[in-house]
Design a protein around this motif. Structure first.
Motif, short mmCIF file in Angstrom:
data_model
loop_
_atom_site.label_atom_id
_atom_site.label_comp_id
_atom_site.label_asym_id
_atom_site.label_seq_id
_atom_site.Cartn_x
_atom_site.Cartn_y
_atom_site.Cartn_z
N ILE A 153 26.90 -21.28 -3.46
CA ILE A 153 26.53 -20.74 -4.64
C ILE A 153 24.79 -20.91 -4.80
N TYR A 154 24.16 -19.66 -4.64
CA TYR A 154 22.73 -19.97 -4.43
C TYR A 154 22.14 -19.87 -5.86
N PRO A 155 20.77 -20.37 -6.07
CA PRO A 155 19.97 -20.35 -7.42
C PRO A 155 19.82 -19.09 -8.00
N LEU A 156 19.64 -17.79 -7.46
CA LEU A 156 19.33 -16.43 -7.80
C LEU A 156 20.62 -16.12 -8.53
N PHE A 157 21.91 -16.65 -8.10
CA PHE A 157 23.10 -16.24 -8.63
C PHE A 157 23.25 -16.92 -10.07
N ILE A 158 22.90 -18.50 -10.09
CA ILE A 158 22.84 -19.08 -11.28
C ILE A 158 21.76 -18.49 -12.28
N GLU A 159 20.79 -18.27 -11.82
CA GLU A 159 19.66 -17.74 -12.86
C GLU A 159 20.19 -16.44 -13.14
N ALA A 160 20.85 -15.55 -12.62
CA ALA A 160 21.31 -14.30 -13.06
C ALA A 160 22.27 -14.40 -14.27
N ILE A 161 23.14 -15.47 -14.09
CA ILE A 161 24.27 -15.81 -15.06
C ILE A 161 23.46 -16.30 -16.13
N ALA A 162 22.49 -17.22 -16.31
CA ALA A 162 21.70 -17.81 -17.02
C ALA A 162 20.77 -17.18 -17.93
N ASN A 163 19.90 -16.29 -17.28
CA ASN A 163 19.16 -15.51 -17.98
C ASN A 163 18.93 -14.27 -17.98
N THR A 164 20.13 -13.54 -17.41
CA THR A 164 19.79 -11.78 -17.52
C THR A 164 20.88 -11.20 -18.36
N SER A 165 21.27 -10.03 -17.75
CA SER A 165 22.28 -9.15 -18.44
C SER A 165 23.47 -9.08 -17.28
N ALA A 166 24.68 -8.40 -18.12
CA ALA A 166 25.78 -8.19 -17.13
C ALA A 166 25.49 -7.04 -16.12
N THR A 167 24.52 -6.21 -16.32
CA THR A 167 24.32 -5.51 -15.31
C THR A 167 23.53 -6.08 -14.12
N ARG A 168 22.80 -7.13 -14.18
CA ARG A 168 21.91 -7.69 -13.24
C ARG A 168 22.98 -8.57 -12.43
N ILE A 169 23.83 -9.35 -13.40
CA ILE A 169 24.89 -10.22 -12.75
C ILE A 169 25.79 -9.34 -11.69
N ASP A 170 25.93 -8.26 -12.28
CA ASP A 170 26.96 -7.19 -11.37
C ASP A 170 25.96 -7.05 -10.03
N LYS A 171 24.82 -6.59 -10.11
CA LYS A 171 23.82 -6.55 -9.08
C LYS A 171 23.69 -7.60 -8.18
N VAL A 172 23.64 -8.71 -8.56
CA VAL A 172 23.61 -9.95 -7.81
C VAL A 172 24.88 -10.10 -7.02
N ILE A 173 25.96 -10.12 -7.83
CA ILE A 173 27.47 -10.32 -7.18
C ILE A 173 27.51 -9.17 -5.99
N LYS A 174 27.43 -7.77 -6.22
CA LYS A 174 27.42 -6.88 -5.23
C LYS A 174 26.59 -6.93 -3.95
N GLY A 175 25.46 -7.42 -4.40
CA GLY A 175 24.59 -8.02 -3.12
C GLY A 175 25.01 -9.01 -2.27
N LEU A 176 25.51 -9.93 -2.88
CA LEU A 176 26.09 -11.06 -2.19
C LEU A 176 27.11 -10.56 -1.50
N HIS A 177 28.28 -9.69 -2.00
CA HIS A 177 29.37 -9.26 -1.38
C HIS A 177 29.14 -8.47 -0.21
N THR A 178 27.95 -7.70 -0.14
CA THR A 178 27.72 -6.65 0.73
C THR A 178 26.91 -7.49 1.99
N GLN A 179 26.77 -8.96 1.75
CA GLN A 179 26.08 -9.59 2.58
C GLN A 179 24.77 -9.40 2.89
N ILE A 180 23.96 -8.77 2.02
CA ILE A 180 22.19 -8.62 2.41
C ILE A 180 21.86 -9.94 2.39
N GLY A 181 20.91 -10.08 3.30
CA GLY A 181 20.03 -11.15 3.25
C GLY A 181 19.66 -11.71 2.19
N ILE A 182 19.58 -13.10 1.86
CA ILE A 182 18.87 -13.80 0.88
C ILE A 182 17.42 -13.28 0.23
#
Length: 233
Positions: A149-178
């Motif tokens: 679990i990376y800080p950018l994931f925690i940050e998205a959950i803590a301070n952004t939106s459902a759309t941003r969380i979705d974007k982070v999750i999809k980025g992690l899923h598709t294995q984009i480099g951090i």
């Protein structure tokens, strides 16, 4: 019910959303009958109207019980015991609307995060818990998600939106480099959603969820381990 970019699944505004009726097979009468979605799901019958797996208390509890006691406290316990039920109830309905598990779990996570404790240490524990819930939910369906679990994931959950969380999750899923993922998050490019052919409306066994949850770890740096080159640039 509609998807709001900030809040996830919300009422349309014209009238309040209620638990819908669904069609299920009644073995006694040997006919299709209509019952409330929550009753049908509780009965364990097949429900064609579900697009994705609903997030349920059994999975939330499995993730919670996998935690080290130092990663949990009374404030987090109070929220999961007394307040998350309304979010899970709402997202049982949302499971009949969501087009994929990523958008669905992002909506749930955003709305659950609004219940986070005020005390900073408790809040951080709760955000980490939600990140674990997201990861376990997707990995339980066979979708790739990193065990870290990376800080950018925690940050998205803590301070952004459902759309941003979705974007982070999809980025992690598709294995984009951090490093690349951080750049992507500031762009308007949309990712391919990955393995969309995976069946995403199966029930998740608590034992399976526990096994996955126990393998997860949290880091305070946005950098993948050296032995996992797919997660870093």
């Amino acid at each position: 019910m509609r998807f709001d970019p900030q809040e996830g699944y919300v009422d349309t505004g014209f009238r309040r959303t209620h638990m819908p009726l669904v069609s299920v097979y009644d073995h006694a009468s040997k006919e299709m009958i209509q019952v409330r979605l929550n009753e049908a799901y509780r009965a364990g019958v097949a429900i064609a109207e579900l697009n994705v797996t609903p997030i349920r208390k059994e999975l939330l509890d499995a993730v919670k019980h996998s935690l080290n006691p130092s990663n949990w406290d009374g404030d987090c316990e109070r929220i999961t015991n007394n307040q998350l039920e309304s979010v899970t109830w709402w997202h049982l309905i949302a499971a009949t609307h969501a087009p994929d598990p990523f958008v669905y779990i992002a909506s749930f996570t955003y709305q659950a995060a609004q219940l986070t404790p005020k005390e900073p240490e408790s809040a951080e524990r709760f955000y980490q818990y939600l990140a674990r819930v997201v990861t376990v939910y997707l990995k339980s369906h066979g979708y790739y998600m990193p065990d870290t679990i990376y800080p950018l994931f925690i940050e998205a959950i803590a301070n952004t939106s459902a759309t941003r969380i979705d974007k982070v999750i999809k980025g992690l899923h598709t294995q984009i480099g951090i490093g690349s993922l951080k750049k992507y998050l500031n762009s308007y490019v949309q990712l391919n959603e990955g393995q969309i052919n995976i069946t995403s409306n199966k029930r998740i066994a608590p034992n399976d969820a526990s096994t996955i949850a126990e393998q997860l770890n949290v880091t305070d740096v946005d950098k993948a381990p050296k032995n996992n080159e797919n997660e870093d640039d």
